[in-house]
Design a protein around this motif. Sequence first.
Motif, short mmCIF file in Angstrom:
data_model
loop_
_atom_site.label_atom_id
_atom_site.label_comp_id
_atom_site.label_asym_id
_atom_site.label_seq_id
_atom_site.Cartn_x
_atom_site.Cartn_y
_atom_site.Cartn_z
N PHE A 133 37.58 49.78 26.74
CA PHE A 133 36.42 50.42 27.38
C PHE A 133 36.87 51.60 28.25
CE2 PHE A 133 33.48 46.81 26.52
CZ PHE A 133 32.36 47.54 26.19
N LYS A 134 38.01 51.45 28.92
CA LYS A 134 38.50 52.55 29.75
C LYS A 134 38.89 53.76 28.91
CE LYS A 134 41.65 50.34 32.21
NZ LYS A 134 42.68 50.13 33.26
N GLN A 135 39.33 53.50 27.66
CA GLN A 135 39.72 54.60 26.78
C GLN A 135 38.51 55.27 26.14
OE1 GLN A 135 42.86 55.75 26.45
NE2 GLN A 135 43.53 54.20 27.94
N SER A 136 37.64 54.44 25.54
CA SER A 136 36.50 55.01 24.81
C SER A 136 35.43 53.96 24.59
CB SER A 136 36.98 55.57 23.46
OG SER A 136 35.89 56.06 22.71
N PRO A 137 34.43 53.86 25.50
CA PRO A 137 33.35 52.88 25.33
C PRO A 137 32.56 53.18 24.05
CG PRO A 137 33.35 53.86 27.53
CD PRO A 137 34.28 54.66 26.71
N ASN A 138 32.20 52.13 23.31
CA ASN A 138 31.38 52.32 22.11
C ASN A 138 30.60 51.06 21.80
OD1 ASN A 138 33.08 50.60 20.22
ND2 ASN A 138 34.61 52.15 20.79
N GLU A 139 29.69 51.17 20.86
CA GLU A 139 28.79 50.07 20.52
C GLU A 139 29.54 48.85 20.00
OE1 GLU A 139 24.86 48.58 20.44
OE2 GLU A 139 25.68 50.46 21.21
N LYS A 140 30.62 49.10 19.26
CA LYS A 140 31.40 48.01 18.71
C LYS A 140 32.00 47.13 19.81
CE LYS A 140 35.29 47.13 15.58
NZ LYS A 140 36.35 47.75 14.74
#
Length: 691
Positions: free
Chosen positions: A656-663
């Motif tokens: 999440f800290k790198q790249s939050p996404n729906e998955k």
Amino acid sequence: MLSRLLTIFSTVLLLFFNIEYWRLPWIGGLILLLFFWFVSDGFEKALIKFFYFSPNARTKLYGAFAAFILLGWLCGALIVFYKLTAELLSLAMVLVGVVSQLLDNWATKAKNTEIAEAAQEEVVVIPQSKIYFWAYLVFFVFGLFLLWQYRTGFMIETPWQVIPINYVYLFFLAALTLGGLFFSNFKTKTLLFLLVLQTFMMAAYLPMSHRLFYGADGWRHIASIERVVAEEPLSVQNFADDAGWIDKLNPGLFSYSQFWGTLSVLSRSLDVGLVPLIAWFQPILFSLLVPLLLYEIGSSLGWGKRKSLLLSWFGLWPFALQAAGSFSLPVNYGFVIFLFFLLLIIRRGECKRREQVFLLSALGIFSLFGYALYFILFWFVWLLFESINWIKNIKSVLTGRIIYAMIIFAAIIFIPFIELSAGYAKFSANNIFSSSVQAVGNLTGYYLASGPRSHIIDTGNVFFNQTPLNAFVPNGLTVWRWWIPVLMLLVFSGIIFGLVKLLKSGLVREKWLAILGIGVYTGYFISRYVLIGDHILSRRLDATLALIGIFFLFKAVEKVFEKSQFASLLIIIIGAAAIASSYSLGPVSRAMGVAEYETAGKIWQEMKQDKKYCVIGDTYQLLALEAVSAKKVIGGGFPIDKNFGQPELVALYEDFKQSPNEKLWKRAAELTGTNKCYLIINNIVESKILI
């Protein structure tokens, strides 16, 4: 008898009404003080009659502490088997009053036994002016002012990020001045009072430098105590699928119950929040009792009043004792209780009575509701004392030596055997030589001097903390650290010399202390450096190792204080430098920011009606949430393994800290079994409802 019981009952009734209806902090505090004043009488008389304590204010304090311990045990038993309600708390307090009265009657009727006072050699006297006394008070007051002045509410990794370096030098001057005052003509009571102040200055730097408190464990305990205060049943969860027989007995609940019960009593009686209570409980208790108990132990060992004061001053040095006085945790509270019981065993060496056996047995049994390590150590220490006392009656020298060897062997394997039997340790392929090198590097401070290392070292932090690089804040005493290994080599030489002197002593209590030290130190080495595993007992032995170490070291140098002014002052100067430098090297323990704590409270208000929870954040944010939710939200609602690890949560948080996404949101929902999740990064909260 009846009038005293009615007085105690009336006091308990007033406290019940204050807890349930009035909720006036000062009234509650006053009533609680009156209660312990009344019930201390019986315990005080038992200490005087059966353990030969002197009738003075200190013994009154020990009597009150004994009543305080008993109340904690009773409350702990209620927590283990049911729950702690206001009515049951009142009943526990009445029972303490009844026990006090029974002890009073028993001590009054018991026969008197006179014991001869041992001849005591005192230290050399160094003429001093009263200006040193007033100088000490200036150092003390200004030191506390500095701590309060730089108090913070932000997240920090060590208190030395906010405490000014000048405070270390002030603490050094205070310790140095106090050490010098022991060679003056000031009264013992005055010097004991200053020792209490110095210990408070040492222990209070954590609560005085931050608006919350340091460490993660305190938040877990707050979560449990909140449930106790709310009069809800409580248990310690075991997350292991393959729990061993020890784990199935739920030792955590027994170990923590007295601490939880004690703090819940204080919280409800004083109507004070658990955050300030966790911050201040141990520093106040430790400062008030430990310097006095060390003094009493020194006196009971025949070391004289002034030398016993110096022994207590020595206790300011080891980092393990500094940490034990600063963190309000069950293990640290248990250490103070163990120190008191150790004193009672030593006092039994003065003159033996049947009543002592009965009372010590009762203490040992009720210790089941105290910290497990000290429950085990109490029985080990007492049985060791009785065994060595029995050997002196054996006439055959050869038989006596064989039995001594058997007892020493049993003492050495005691801790490793328990850890192996309980499944908390197992044999490994570790090379004994490499393990020994590591132990020497840890205990002598070599790794600290040649570092600091980039990682945390959690073994051997007995006399000096091996601070990692990210938390190291240098000062004039630690910017160049190679003096520390040199000092520690001298110290361990002194410890070995003191051990030999104790072993050669004709006194049972000194031989017992020597064999106890051999057992604890060697057992610690085997468990921590030779075996592998959780080391659930040995990794909590640091304070005990420090205690025994200062006994041995003091035995080695005690005669110096009788003969040489120069050598005595040199030891005081070096000792003060060691105290201040050790003090400035720890602890490595994060303090949560006030903003993080408030955020956890806001999240809980939003989700408190939910049945399942999903919160993604770092460890401290989730611990704060566990505390404010009274243990309803544990680990953010994510799976926890037997070692309290949460690999899925950790991996999700990093992603999440790198790249939050729906998955990632969907994965979090699957793991927690809910469709609503919260994400906390840098104290910014984001929530998402998945359809």
